[in-house]
Structures are given as C-alpha cells and as structure tokens.
Design a protein around this motif. Structure first.
Motif, short mmCIF file in Angstrom:
data_model
loop_
_atom_site.label_atom_id
_atom_site.label_comp_id
_atom_site.label_asym_id
_atom_site.label_seq_id
_atom_site.Cartn_x
_atom_site.Cartn_y
_atom_site.Cartn_z
N ASP A 1 11.51 -1.97 -2.12
CA ASP A 1 11.86 -1.49 -3.56
C ASP A 1 10.59 -0.43 -4.20
N LEU A 2 11.85 1.13 -3.74
CA LEU A 2 10.27 1.98 -4.69
C LEU A 2 11.39 2.65 -5.89
N ARG A 3 12.31 2.48 -6.57
CA ARG A 3 12.56 2.78 -7.42
C ARG A 3 12.09 3.82 -9.08
N HIS A 4 10.58 2.76 -8.90
CA HIS A 4 9.78 3.54 -9.93
C HIS A 4 8.22 4.31 -9.81
N GLY A 5 8.57 4.39 -7.76
CA GLY A 5 7.18 5.14 -6.86
C GLY A 5 5.90 3.73 -7.52
N ASN A 6 5.10 4.35 -8.06
CA ASN A 6 4.01 3.62 -7.31
C ASN A 6 3.43 2.75 -9.20
N ARG B 1 -3.50 10.58 0.40
CA ARG B 1 -2.80 9.22 1.04
C ARG B 1 -1.90 9.61 1.02
N LEU B 2 -1.92 10.51 -0.78
CA LEU B 2 -0.94 10.33 -1.66
C LEU B 2 1.26 10.76 -0.97
N THR B 3 2.19 10.03 -1.62
CA THR B 3 3.77 11.31 -1.06
C THR B 3 3.80 11.39 -1.84
N LEU B 4 4.08 12.98 -1.82
CA LEU B 4 4.67 13.29 -3.45
C LEU B 4 6.09 14.34 -2.63
N ALA B 5 6.99 14.69 -4.14
CA ALA B 5 7.84 15.71 -3.36
C ALA B 5 7.33 16.91 -3.63
N ARG C 1 5.65 8.65 -8.11
CA ARG C 1 7.14 8.19 -8.78
C ARG C 1 8.23 10.08 -8.48
N SER C 2 7.05 10.82 -8.46
CA SER C 2 8.22 12.54 -7.82
C SER C 2 9.29 12.38 -6.55
N ALA C 3 8.52 11.76 -5.43
CA ALA C 3 8.80 11.43 -4.38
C ALA C 3 9.58 9.79 -3.30
N VAL C 4 10.14 9.46 -5.05
CA VAL C 4 10.81 7.89 -4.67
C VAL C 4 11.69 8.22 -3.67
N ASP C 5 13.11 9.51 -3.74
CA ASP C 5 14.11 9.38 -2.47
C ASP C 5 13.19 9.38 -0.87
N ARG C 6 12.06 9.81 -0.84
CA ARG C 6 11.57 10.06 0.82
C ARG C 6 11.45 8.44 0.67
N GLN C 7 11.56 7.23 -0.17
CA GLN C 7 11.24 5.73 0.93
C GLN C 7 12.62 5.15 1.19
N LEU D 1 0.76 -1.60 -0.08
CA LEU D 1 0.23 -0.27 0.36
C LEU D 1 0.79 1.04 -0.05
N ARG D 2 1.94 1.06 0.32
CA ARG D 2 2.77 2.34 0.82
C ARG D 2 3.38 2.27 -0.13
#
Length: 237
Positions: free
Chosen positions: A48-53, A109-113, A36-42, A29-30
C-alpha cells in the motif's frame, strides 16, 4: 511514471550496509524510498503506497526524537533539561537529517516522478530529510527500536561528539547580536509554504536592519524561524 535508480527490489549492498540492517520485509524499505510524486509507479505491487513514504516519515520523526533524547541522556548525564533540549533541537532538525541522507547516499536510491527528477528532487534538502525520517520509520517497523536506535547512534553520535558544548538557540544568538549593536530586534514573517496542506513546509524570513534578509524552511514556523536565524548568523560571520 517515475525514475527509479534503486534497482527495483535490490536497494544495493552498499546502501543496506550503510543502514546496518537487513530487512526481513523489503517492502518497508521500498515504501520508505518512494516519494509521494511516484506513487503510481508502485501500483500493482502487494504494498500500500497511496501515501508514498509519508506515513513512515511520520513514524520516523517520532522514533528519531526518542532515540536522540535517549542518546543525549546517556551521553550527558550531568546536563540540565534546557541544555539537552537545545542539543536535541539541533540534532532532529531538517538540516541534520539531510546531512545524514547525503552521507548514506540516500538521494540515489529514491523513486521519484519524472517531474520531480527533472527539478533536482534527489538533491532537495526537504526531500532528503523526509526520506531519512521514513528510513528510520522503516527500520523501526522491521527491526524494532534496537535497529532504529543503532542507525541513529551510528550517524548522530559523531555529530554530538563534534560539539562538546550545548548549541545556542540561533534566534537568541541573533537577538543578542542585534542588541549588542544597538539595533532593533530581528523580525520574522512567513513568506511562503511548500508541500501538501497536511504536511506543509513553512518558509520564514528574518530581517535585521541594515542586513540582507535571510530565509529558512521548516515543518513548523518555529523551526523555519530557527533556520532563518541560522542563515542570518552565517551571513554575519
């Protein structure tokens, strides 16, 4: 860095209830909620969040198509393939996904840059539609087709029931409108592309003589043309 209003590991009870599924693997879910703009945050998490969602979006697109097709077959046992296809196209398009995303308050609920946050990313239809597909992909990965299909039936069946007749293809309807008034056929052209090269969003323009051009976005040129035709038809009313 990016802004995350989802409370870290806690997606919120109301949001989980809206999904109708309690995740055994909360990382899925996370992942679905990470643009994809916020990959660095995770980075640094065991995920593995190299590609975001985007990977879950890819999966969710296919799962949604199957779930909607199955739902239509069961709901309309006497309709032809062509009628079912028109219903299917309307139900899996980005506009419908964005509507469902708003219904479950997915944007919050989204994680964004920060850069995406500053430009209103939580309300952008394309981001909402993609994230909704990613959530469907996550539901499938965690709970299988029953979990994903239950979510689709919960939010798509009311839309099916709202339109008892198969929708007309908007490009055909616009063409018939123009012909009925002795006008040249509508013309379409690409006027832009958005997003990464591997997953572009096409922007198409439709022109009808004597009318202000209308625009539409889509994952394919055909989908964007339909969106543009729909926008034009709305302006003609």
């Amino acid at each position: 860095m990016g802004r995350d209003t989802s409370g870290g590991d806690d997606p919120g009870q109301a949001f989980v209830a809206a999904l109708g599924h309690t995740f055994a693997n909360r990382d899925l879910l996370r992942e679905a909620l990470t643009h994809r703009s916020a990959v660095d945050r995770q980075r640094g998490r065991n995920i593995d969040l190299r590609h975001g969602n985007e990977r879950l979006e890819f999966l969710g697109d296919r799962v949604l198509s199957l779930a909607v097709a199955d739902l239509l077959i069961r709901r309309f046992p006497d309709e032809s393939e062509g009628e079912l296809a028109r219903r299917h196209a309307a139900l899996v398009r980005a506009e419908t996904l964005a509507d469902v995303a708003r219904a479950i308050e997915l944007g919050g609920r989204l994680t964004l840059a920060d850069s995406e946050e500053a430009t209103g990313g939580r309300h952008k239809p394309a981001i909402l539609a993609d994230a909704c597909e990613a959530v469907i992909g996550a539901l499938y990965r965690d709970g299988g087709l029953p979990a994903a299909s239950a979510f689709v039936e919960r939010y798509w069946l009311p839309r099916i029931e709202h339109d008892p007749k198969p929708p007309r293809d908007p490009k055909t309807a616009l063409q018939e409108w123009a012909q009925g008034r002795g006008l040249p056929l509508p013309s379409y052209r690409e006027v832009g592309r958005e997003g990464p090269p591997h997953a572009p969003q096409f922007v198409m323009e439709v022109v009808v003589r004597g009318r202000t051009p209308a625009h539409g976005n889509g994952k394919t040129k055909r989908e964007a043309e339909r969106a543009a035709a729909t926008a034009m038809l709305g302006a003609l009313k």
